[in-house]
Design an enzyme around this catalytic site. Structure first.
Site, PDB file in Angstrom:
ATOM      1  N   ASP A  49      33.471  36.795  46.382  1.00 38.83           N
ATOM      2  CA  ASP A  49      34.729  36.745  45.638  1.00 38.83           C
ATOM      3  C   ASP A  49      34.685  35.633  44.599  1.00 38.83           C
ATOM      4  O   ASP A  49      35.127  35.811  43.458  1.00 38.83           O
ATOM      5  CB  ASP A  49      35.882  36.529  46.614  1.00 38.83           C
ATOM      6  CG  ASP A  49      37.217  36.385  45.909  1.00 38.83           C
ATOM      7  OD1 ASP A  49      37.696  37.365  45.326  1.00 38.83           O
ATOM      8  OD2 ASP A  49      37.778  35.271  45.940  1.00 38.83           O
ATOM      9  N   GLU A 121      32.173  42.766  47.305  1.00 41.52           N
ATOM     10  CA  GLU A 121      32.100  41.318  47.103  1.00 41.52           C
ATOM     11  C   GLU A 121      30.971  40.717  47.936  1.00 41.52           C
ATOM     12  O   GLU A 121      30.268  39.805  47.481  1.00 41.52           O
ATOM     13  CB  GLU A 121      33.442  40.677  47.473  1.00 41.52           C
ATOM     14  CG  GLU A 121      34.552  41.018  46.492  1.00 41.52           C
ATOM     15  CD  GLU A 121      35.903  40.486  46.918  1.00 41.52           C
ATOM     16  OE1 GLU A 121      36.796  40.393  46.056  1.00 41.52           O
ATOM     17  OE2 GLU A 121      36.080  40.164  48.111  1.00 41.52           O
TER      18      GLU A 121
END
Length: 227
Positions: A49, A121
């Site tokens: 992320d 992610e």
């Protein structure tokens, strides 16, 4: 460690040759199948992320030298939000190679937006740990493709546009009401009604509340502009 044919095909679609294939397997492992000897992808998701965020912030900063923070922020949010990550994952057929527990598999986990976004992610983090930031940056920009080119349109979504329209008319922000939820747990359908202070409204259905809200806002925006 040798990857299965299916996982290797995913790595090929991704465009990265892993020196440490175990990182990719960890990125594809959902917590529902993890145990004391098999790590899941939650830690990688956390790192990925942040890597994704830096790549996109840097790309947007470089692409428009005159844009203010107020303009860059919604573009950034449009590129890193879960819906976009899940959309990229679907384009790569990431769901086909997710390692899921029986319960998640039976409930349609390979199609769940949250699972796909988290795994995407995690994959970014796996590339970063395997080959560094530049390799991760290339993979992100290649995988996101023309989404970065149309980000201005995506950033100003229907809900934002409808709220701006309402404020311009001196009204309170629109309200979004859940009218109905139907379908099985693994494939729900949400019906959302968008309402303006003036009494005008529109409804829409979608597989997630956010998508239904956006669709209802778009429908209502079309209606009020037409009038």
């Amino acid at each position: 460690m040798k990857l299965s044919a299916e996982v290797q095909a995913f790595a090929d679609r991704l465009g990265h040759r892993f020196e440490r294939p175990a990182l990719l397997l960890e990125a594809l492992t959902h917590p529902s199948v993890s145990n004391t000897v098999r790590a899941d992808n939650q830690r990688l998701e956390f790192l990925g992320d942040r890597v994704l965020g830096l790549v996109m912030a840097e790309a947007l900063f470089s692409a428009d030298q005159t844009a203010s923070e107020g303009k860059l922020a919604p573009r950034y949010n449009a590129l890193v939000r879960k819906e976009t990550c899940a959309d990229v994952a679907r384009a790569l057929d990431l769901g086909d190679v997710l390692r899921l527990g029986r319960s998640e598999m039976m409930s349609g986990g390979r199609r769940k937006e949250a699972l796909l976004a988290d795994a995407m992610e995690a994959v970014i983090a796996a590339v970063y740990l395997d080959a560094g930031f530049e390799a991760a940056r290339k993979i992100v920009l290649r995988s996101w493709g023309d989404r970065t080119d149309r980000v201005e349109q995506d950033a100003r979504d229907a809900k934002t546009a409808l709220q701006e329209w309402a404020q311009g008319k001196g009204q309170q922000p629109p309200r979004y009401v859940l009218v109905d939820r139907s379908g099985p747990d693994h494939a729900p359908v949400f019906t959302i009604e968008a309402r303006l202070q003036s009494g005008q409204s529109a409804t829409a259905k979608a597989a997630s509340k956010r998508q239904a809200e956006q669709a209802a806002a778009a429908e209502l925006l079309t209606s009020v502009r037409g009038n």
